[in-house]
Design an enzyme around this catalytic site. Structure first.
Site, PDB file in Angstrom:
ATOM      1  N   CYS A 158      19.279 -40.174 -34.044  1.00  0.00           N
ATOM      2  CA  CYS A 158      20.090 -39.712 -35.170  1.00  0.00           C
ATOM      3  C   CYS A 158      20.807 -40.849 -35.886  1.00  0.00           C
ATOM      4  O   CYS A 158      21.289 -40.676 -37.005  1.00  0.00           O
ATOM      5  CB  CYS A 158      21.101 -38.678 -34.697  1.00  0.00           C
ATOM      6  SG  CYS A 158      20.302 -37.273 -33.911  1.00  0.00           S
ATOM      7  N   HIS A 171      26.278 -37.601 -39.786  1.00  0.00           N
ATOM      8  CA  HIS A 171      25.022 -37.010 -39.329  1.00  0.00           C
ATOM      9  C   HIS A 171      25.270 -35.527 -39.073  1.00  0.00           C
ATOM     10  O   HIS A 171      26.290 -35.155 -38.486  1.00  0.00           O
ATOM     11  CB  HIS A 171      24.578 -37.728 -38.048  1.00  0.00           C
ATOM     12  CG  HIS A 171      23.558 -36.958 -37.276  1.00  0.00           C
ATOM     13  ND1 HIS A 171      22.371 -36.577 -37.849  1.00  0.00           N
ATOM     14  CD2 HIS A 171      23.549 -36.485 -36.006  1.00  0.00           C
ATOM     15  CE1 HIS A 171      21.680 -35.898 -36.940  1.00  0.00           C
ATOM     16  NE2 HIS A 171      22.370 -35.820 -35.836  1.00  0.00           N
ATOM     17  N   ASN A 196      19.827 -29.772 -37.781  1.00  0.00           N
ATOM     18  CA  ASN A 196      19.899 -31.203 -37.465  1.00  0.00           C
ATOM     19  C   ASN A 196      18.517 -31.820 -37.677  1.00  0.00           C
ATOM     20  O   ASN A 196      17.584 -31.516 -36.933  1.00  0.00           O
ATOM     21  CB  ASN A 196      20.360 -31.342 -36.003  1.00  0.00           C
ATOM     22  CG  ASN A 196      20.436 -32.788 -35.538  1.00  0.00           C
ATOM     23  OD1 ASN A 196      19.929 -33.697 -36.184  1.00  0.00           O
ATOM     24  ND2 ASN A 196      21.057 -32.994 -34.393  1.00  0.00           N
TER      25      ASN A 196
HETATM   26  O1  UT7 Z   1      22.280 -35.187 -32.969  1.00  0.00           O
HETATM   27  C1  UT7 Z   1      22.939 -35.195 -31.760  1.00  0.00           C
HETATM   28  C2  UT7 Z   1      22.250 -34.190 -30.948  1.00  0.00           C
HETATM   29  N1  UT7 Z   1      22.859 -33.023 -30.516  1.00  0.00           N
HETATM   30  C3  UT7 Z   1      24.146 -32.613 -30.662  1.00  0.00           C
HETATM   31  O2  UT7 Z   1      24.995 -33.171 -31.254  1.00  0.00           O
HETATM   32  C4  UT7 Z   1      24.463 -31.292 -29.988  1.00  0.00           C
HETATM   33  C5  UT7 Z   1      25.757 -31.338 -29.231  1.00  0.00           C
HETATM   34  N2  UT7 Z   1      26.005 -30.102 -28.525  1.00  0.00           N
HETATM   35  C6  UT7 Z   1      26.200 -28.914 -29.138  1.00  0.00           C
HETATM   36  O3  UT7 Z   1      26.147 -28.839 -30.348  1.00  0.00           O
HETATM   37  C7  UT7 Z   1      26.554 -27.707 -28.306  1.00  0.00           C
HETATM   38  O4  UT7 Z   1      26.801 -28.109 -26.994  1.00  0.00           O
HETATM   39  C8  UT7 Z   1      25.458 -26.602 -28.333  1.00  0.00           C
HETATM   40  C9  UT7 Z   1      25.384 -25.961 -29.699  1.00  0.00           C
HETATM   41  C10 UT7 Z   1      24.112 -27.177 -27.947  1.00  0.00           C
HETATM   42  C11 UT7 Z   1      25.803 -25.527 -27.320  1.00  0.00           C
HETATM   43  O5  UT7 Z   1      27.069 -24.982 -27.591  1.00  0.00           O
HETATM   44  P1  UT7 Z   1      28.125 -24.775 -26.424  1.00  0.00           P
HETATM   45  O6  UT7 Z   1      29.283 -24.072 -27.004  1.00  0.00           O
HETATM   46  O7  UT7 Z   1      28.363 -26.090 -25.774  1.00  0.00           O
HETATM   47  O8  UT7 Z   1      27.380 -23.787 -25.470  1.00  0.00           O
HETATM   48  P2  UT7 Z   1      26.939 -24.013 -23.955  1.00  0.00           P
HETATM   49  O9  UT7 Z   1      25.853 -25.034 -23.833  1.00  0.00           O
HETATM   50  O10 UT7 Z   1      28.168 -24.201 -23.143  1.00  0.00           O
HETATM   51  O11 UT7 Z   1      26.320 -22.606 -23.632  1.00  0.00           O
HETATM   52  C12 UT7 Z   1      27.077 -21.401 -23.648  1.00  0.00           C
HETATM   53  C13 UT7 Z   1      26.167 -20.252 -23.319  1.00  0.00           C
HETATM   54  C14 UT7 Z   1      25.315 -20.482 -22.080  1.00  0.00           C
HETATM   55  O12 UT7 Z   1      25.231 -19.265 -21.381  1.00  0.00           O
HETATM   56  P3  UT7 Z   1      26.157 -18.998 -20.083  1.00  0.00           P
HETATM   57  O13 UT7 Z   1      25.790 -20.083 -19.136  1.00  0.00           O
HETATM   58  O14 UT7 Z   1      27.567 -19.086 -20.589  1.00  0.00           O
HETATM   59  O15 UT7 Z   1      25.742 -17.626 -19.678  1.00  0.00           O
HETATM   60  C15 UT7 Z   1      23.956 -20.836 -22.639  1.00  0.00           C
HETATM   61  O16 UT7 Z   1      22.902 -20.484 -21.772  1.00  0.00           O
HETATM   62  O17 UT7 Z   1      25.229 -20.018 -24.385  1.00  0.00           O
HETATM   63  C16 UT7 Z   1      23.902 -19.984 -23.879  1.00  0.00           C
HETATM   64  N3  UT7 Z   1      23.010 -20.499 -24.897  1.00  0.00           N
HETATM   65  C17 UT7 Z   1      22.505 -19.728 -25.889  1.00  0.00           C
HETATM   66  N4  UT7 Z   1      22.669 -18.425 -26.182  1.00  0.00           N
HETATM   67  C18 UT7 Z   1      22.036 -17.946 -27.261  1.00  0.00           C
HETATM   68  C19 UT7 Z   1      22.532 -21.766 -25.070  1.00  0.00           C
HETATM   69  N5  UT7 Z   1      21.751 -21.815 -26.145  1.00  0.00           N
HETATM   70  C20 UT7 Z   1      21.722 -20.585 -26.685  1.00  0.00           C
HETATM   71  C21 UT7 Z   1      21.080 -20.020 -27.801  1.00  0.00           C
HETATM   72  N6  UT7 Z   1      21.279 -18.702 -28.061  1.00  0.00           N
HETATM   73  N7  UT7 Z   1      20.314 -20.750 -28.633  1.00  0.00           N
END
Ligand code: UT7
Length: 333
Positions: free
Chosen positions: A116, A260, A290
């Site tokens: 990125c 970004h 992204n």
């Molecule tokens: O360019 C740089 C690259 N990437 C980034 O900058 C991404 C950085 N990270 C993020 O943006 C966030 O961490 C995410 C958007 C990826 C995830 O958001 P979060 O608030 O950190 O959620 P989480 O990973 O803590 O997951 C919460 C819940 C989980 O379920 P449980 O364990 O609480 O039951 C996940 O399994 O959400 C679930 N989950 C989803 N649910 C529906 C993860 N992905 C999804 C999804 N749809 N796509």
């Protein structure tokens, strides 16, 4: 010491594939919802390249748009620097395809794999070549069809919902006026690289031509979302402040920050830490998701086309991504 020059961006362009995938389309492919995606990331839709469209195809269109906006002849370009992590071939780089199809002289052309941050890394290299007088006009591109790599099932949903395809390009040229790239700051910390990576194909996999290593698990990007989020929120303000300090500027001197486009919540957290309103932090993530190396040049093109920045105003580009890499560029537009 020989004379040092300055560089400026004289034209920008972008191109995204036609295919729009909204959050409800994704909910048909995996267990997710429009509500979850919008509330966690701010994304409403993204573009996916169809199978017949490659990273090079997008890069070529974005570059042609930038060249015509800049109003230069192809012959004036004396270097191509292209950021991507989804190149058409394992080697050579997409930059070689561009040199050929744009019909350029045999100019130096190379790809930068800094995820990125690759567009700012590439812009920084362009700036150095122009500063020293070794080049006068450089095509800088960020292009990706990363959605071809991702697992579009529930197992890969954390990544699948975030990413989109696209390309953006800039013509960077020796400046003869007040507009210039003021500084660039590049960083990398490899110790946590496994928090955001794609393990294969790579030479660590062994001799894959023998057909033993194609387990799909390793051939798709993996991300520890929370850790990446935590680091991004720390590094974005750090590298923006580094740019401000270096140029003796305060945040009030900045018309627009173009980060970004990783996650709207990351941008909000960065704005909060910087003590600025979200209206000076550009966002178009709701439309494109992204797009990795393409996100900053697409955002910069749109911001300038929307009339949000005028010549003479200061802006800061900032990126964070796999590596981890992070970077900023301060520009007097
Ligand atoms: O360019 C740089 C690259 N990437 C980034 O900058 C991404 C950085 N990270 C993020 O943006 C966030 O961490 C995410 C958007 C990826 C995830 O958001 P979060 O608030 O950190 O959620 P989480 O990973 O803590 O997951 C919460 C819940 C989980 O379920 P449980 O364990 O609480 O039951 C996940 O399994 O959400 C679930 N989950 C989803 N649910 C529906 C993860 N992905 C999804 C999804 N749809 N796509």
């Amino acid at each position: 010491m020989s004379k040092m020059y300055t560089s400026k961006i004289i034209g920008m362009g972008f191109h995204v594939p036609d295919q729009i995938i909204n959050n409800n389309d994704l909910a048909e492919l995996m267990e997710t919802s429009d509500e979850w995606i919008q509330s966690r990331s701010g994304i409403k839709e993204r573009r996916w390249a169809t199978e017949d469209i490659t990273t090079f195809d997008l890069a070529l269109k974005a570059s042609s748009n930038a060249i015509s906006k800049a109003g230069i002849d192809h012959d004036e370009i004396d270097m191509i620097i292209l950021g991507t992590l989804s190149s058409d071939y394992f080697f050579p780089g997409v930059s070689a395809q561009l040199q050929d199809k744009l019909g350029l002289k045999t100019v130096g052309a190379f790809d930068i794999k800094a995820a990125c941050s690759a567009f700012i890394y590439s812009l920084s290299i362009a700036d150095q070549f122009i500063k020293t007088g070794m080049a006068q006009t450089i095509l800088v591109v960020g292009a990706e069809t990363q959605t071809k790599l991702i697992d579009k099932t529930t197992k890969g949903r954390d990544i699948a919902v975030l990413f989109g395809d696209g390309a953006g390009a800039a013509i960077v040229q020796r400046s003869n006026d007040n507009s210039q790239i003021l500084s660039t700051h590049l960083h990398c910390e490899g110790k946590d690289m496994r928090n955001l990576w794609m393990e294969a194909p790579g030479t660590s996999s062994g001799s894959w031509f023998k057909g033993q290593v194609f387990d799909s698990e390793r051939f798709t990007p993996k991300m520890n979302g929370r850790e990446v989020f935590r680091n991004a929120v720390k590094r974005f303000p750090e590298v923006i402040n580094e740019a401000l300090r270096y140029n003796d500027l305060s945040i009030d001197d900045i018309k627009l920050i173009i980060p970004h486009q990783a996650n709207y919540r990351i941008s909000e957290a960065v704005a909060k830490k910087m003590g600025v309103d979200m209206n000076i932090v550009y966002s178009n993530i709701h439309k494109y998701g992204n797009t990795t190396a393409a996100s900053i040049p697409i955002a910069l093109t749109e911001a300038s086309e929307e009339g949000l920045i005028e010549r003479g105003e200061n802006i800061i580009l900032a990126a964070f991504g796999a590596g981890y890499t992070w970077a900023s560029a301060a520009i007097r537009w």
